[in-house]
Motif scaffolding. Structure first.
Motif, PDB file in Angstrom:
ATOM      1  N   ILE A   8      -4.414  -1.297   7.506  1.00  0.00           N
ATOM      2  CA  ILE A   8      -4.291  -0.178   6.576  1.00  0.00           C
ATOM      3  C   ILE A   8      -5.453   0.789   6.738  1.00  0.00           C
ATOM      4  CG2 ILE A   8      -4.503   0.359   4.099  1.00  0.00           C
ATOM      5  CD1 ILE A   8      -2.725  -2.231   3.672  1.00  0.00           C
ATOM      6  N   GLN A   9      -6.646   0.245   6.903  1.00  0.00           N
ATOM      7  CA  GLN A   9      -7.807   1.104   7.122  1.00  0.00           C
ATOM      8  C   GLN A   9      -7.710   1.818   8.466  1.00  0.00           C
ATOM      9  OE1 GLN A   9     -11.650  -0.875   7.357  1.00  0.00           O
ATOM     10  NE2 GLN A   9     -12.659   0.902   6.470  1.00  0.00           N
ATOM     11  N   LYS A  59      -4.855   4.870   5.713  1.00  0.00           N
ATOM     12  CA  LYS A  59      -4.294   4.809   4.359  1.00  0.00           C
ATOM     13  C   LYS A  59      -5.343   4.373   3.332  1.00  0.00           C
ATOM     14  CE  LYS A  59       0.373   3.901   6.046  1.00  0.00           C
ATOM     15  NZ  LYS A  59       1.497   2.934   6.104  1.00  0.00           N
ATOM     16  N   TYR A  86      -9.224   0.143  -1.049  1.00  0.00           N
ATOM     17  CA  TYR A  86      -8.092  -0.750  -1.318  1.00  0.00           C
ATOM     18  C   TYR A  86      -8.627  -2.177  -1.332  1.00  0.00           C
ATOM     19  CZ  TYR A  86      -3.151  -2.174  -1.278  1.00  0.00           C
ATOM     20  OH  TYR A  86      -1.906  -2.676  -1.612  1.00  0.00           O
ATOM     21  N   ASP A 117      -1.910  10.513  -0.177  1.00  0.00           N
ATOM     22  CA  ASP A 117      -1.747  10.130   1.225  1.00  0.00           C
ATOM     23  C   ASP A 117      -2.643   8.952   1.595  1.00  0.00           C
ATOM     24  OD1 ASP A 117       0.069  12.230   1.694  1.00  0.00           O
ATOM     25  OD2 ASP A 117      -1.587  13.638   2.052  1.00  0.00           O
ATOM     26  N   TYR A 118      -3.706   8.766   0.828  1.00  0.00           N
ATOM     27  CA  TYR A 118      -4.633   7.670   1.103  1.00  0.00           C
ATOM     28  C   TYR A 118      -5.387   7.342  -0.179  1.00  0.00           C
ATOM     29  CZ  TYR A 118      -8.366  11.160   0.975  1.00  0.00           C
ATOM     30  OH  TYR A 118      -9.230  12.140   0.565  1.00  0.00           O
ATOM     31  N   GLU A 142      -5.125   2.721   9.982  1.00  0.00           N
ATOM     32  CA  GLU A 142      -4.076   3.750   9.910  1.00  0.00           C
ATOM     33  C   GLU A 142      -4.465   4.914   9.008  1.00  0.00           C
ATOM     34  OE1 GLU A 142      -0.673   1.537   8.620  1.00  0.00           O
ATOM     35  OE2 GLU A 142      -0.113   0.956  10.661  1.00  0.00           O
ATOM     36  N   ILE A 195       0.836  -1.203   0.000  1.00  0.00           N
ATOM     37  CA  ILE A 195       0.000   0.000   0.000  1.00  0.00           C
ATOM     38  C   ILE A 195       0.868   1.248   0.000  1.00  0.00           C
ATOM     39  CG2 ILE A 195      -0.271  -0.006   2.524  1.00  0.00           C
ATOM     40  CD1 ILE A 195      -2.770   1.363  -0.096  1.00  0.00           C
ATOM     41  N   ASP A 196       1.980   1.216   0.733  1.00  0.00           N
ATOM     42  CA  ASP A 196       2.870   2.375   0.744  1.00  0.00           C
ATOM     43  C   ASP A 196       3.447   2.624  -0.647  1.00  0.00           C
ATOM     44  OD1 ASP A 196       2.429   2.845   3.433  1.00  0.00           O
ATOM     45  OD2 ASP A 196       4.178   1.697   4.082  1.00  0.00           O
ATOM     46  N   LEU A 201       0.654   4.112  -2.853  1.00  0.00           N
ATOM     47  CA  LEU A 201       0.410   5.513  -2.514  1.00  0.00           C
ATOM     48  C   LEU A 201       1.518   6.412  -3.060  1.00  0.00           C
ATOM     49  CD1 LEU A 201      -0.903   5.191   1.157  1.00  0.00           C
ATOM     50  CD2 LEU A 201      -2.241   5.774  -0.878  1.00  0.00           C
TER      51      LEU A 201
END
Length: 278
Positions: A131-132, A136, A111, A106-107, A134, A96-97, A100
């Motif tokens: 991920i959610q 993102k 996903y 940023d989000y 956080e 995911i990082d 992004l």
């Protein structure tokens, strides 16, 4: 659930996030100018949902197209997906990082796990939950999950997917899956809604289109909406991008819906999720 009345109308997912009923898919749209122009054109035409994936190889171009369009980020709904090679808890957190960074965001708004695969999707889903949490991803979901995949996920994890994006068109109506998802509060979303163009010469659809003064693609996409299915047709041509959004000034009758339903043959143009094991 009321029918959408204009492009940009949304349906509320099970966690309260709103997803537009109609979006632009960019599968097989080339990285660079082609995808950038398609995204800008769609946003200029009023689309607010753009659907990409790591494996499409065009996340960077989608990001550039979004920025060039000049619409505030909060007005857009951006979806991307974790590819099979990145499944598993730790690899998904890294994936995911990377997505992004490529998108320059940023989000993302949604996903998705791209395919269930063989045996890693539960661990992958637990990563999506993190991920959610956080921030993102505003919502998380799955693609190409059959009922038994969803049952396993629901049995072993805490979060119900917001979306199940699957191959869906009149030759693959997925009635049981649609009913299951509706019962569980999972929004079905159609990829390849036009069957890569193969459905557009179907006489039944052409006749319905003539009756409404519409084209066959518009009839099929309207069928999606009236079945409560979010749809993301792909095109790179401005006239088709505009045409695919011109769905809100007509309504299919119950008889017309039934005629299109009757075209189902359980026929796919993509892989069977139960056979794509890796």
């Amino acid at each position: 659930m009321g029918l959408p009345r204009k492009l940009g109308d949304t349906v509320t997912l099970n966690n309260g996030v709103e997803i537009p009923w109609v979006g632009l898919g960019v599968w097989k749209v080339k990285q660079g100018g082609e995808v950038e122009e398609a995204v800008q054109t769609a946003i200029r035409c009023g689309y607010r949902s753009i659907d990409t994936a790591k494996i499409y190889g065009n996340e960077e171009g989608v990001g550039r197209g979004i920025r060039a369009a000049g619409v505030p980020r909060e007005e857009l709904f951006i979806t991307t997906k974790v590819w099979n090679d990145d499944q598993g808890y730790d690899k998904t957190l890294n994936a995911i990082d990377e997505s992004l960074a490529r998108l320059g965001l940023d989000y993302v708004d949604l996903y998705l796990i791209h395919w269930p695969g063989k045996d890693r999707y539960v661990d992958t889903w637990r990563a999506l939950e993190k991920i959610q949490q956080e921030g993102k991803a505003r919502a998380i979901g799955v693609c190409n999950f059959n009922i038994h995949h969803l049952e396993e996920l629901l049995r072993r994890t805490d979060t119900i997917p917001a979306v199940n994006q699957v191959e869906y068109h009149p030759r693959l109506a997925q009635k049981e899956l649609l009913a299951f998802c509706r019962d569980k509060g999972i929004q079905l979303e159609a990829w390849s809604p036009l069957m890569q163009g193969a459905i557009l010469d179907e006489p039944v659809i052409k006749k319905v289109a003539e009756r409404h003064g519409k084209n066959p693609a518009q009839v099929v996409l309207r069928w999606d909406l009236q079945n409560g299915v979010v749809t993301i047709p792909k095109s790179v041509k401005e006239h088709r991008i505009r045409s695919n959004a011109d769905l809100f000034d007509f309504e299919l009758s119950r008889n017309e819906m039934d005629q299109i339903d009757a075209l189902n043959q359980n026929r796919r143009v993509g892989p069977d999720p139960d056979e794509l094991l890796f």
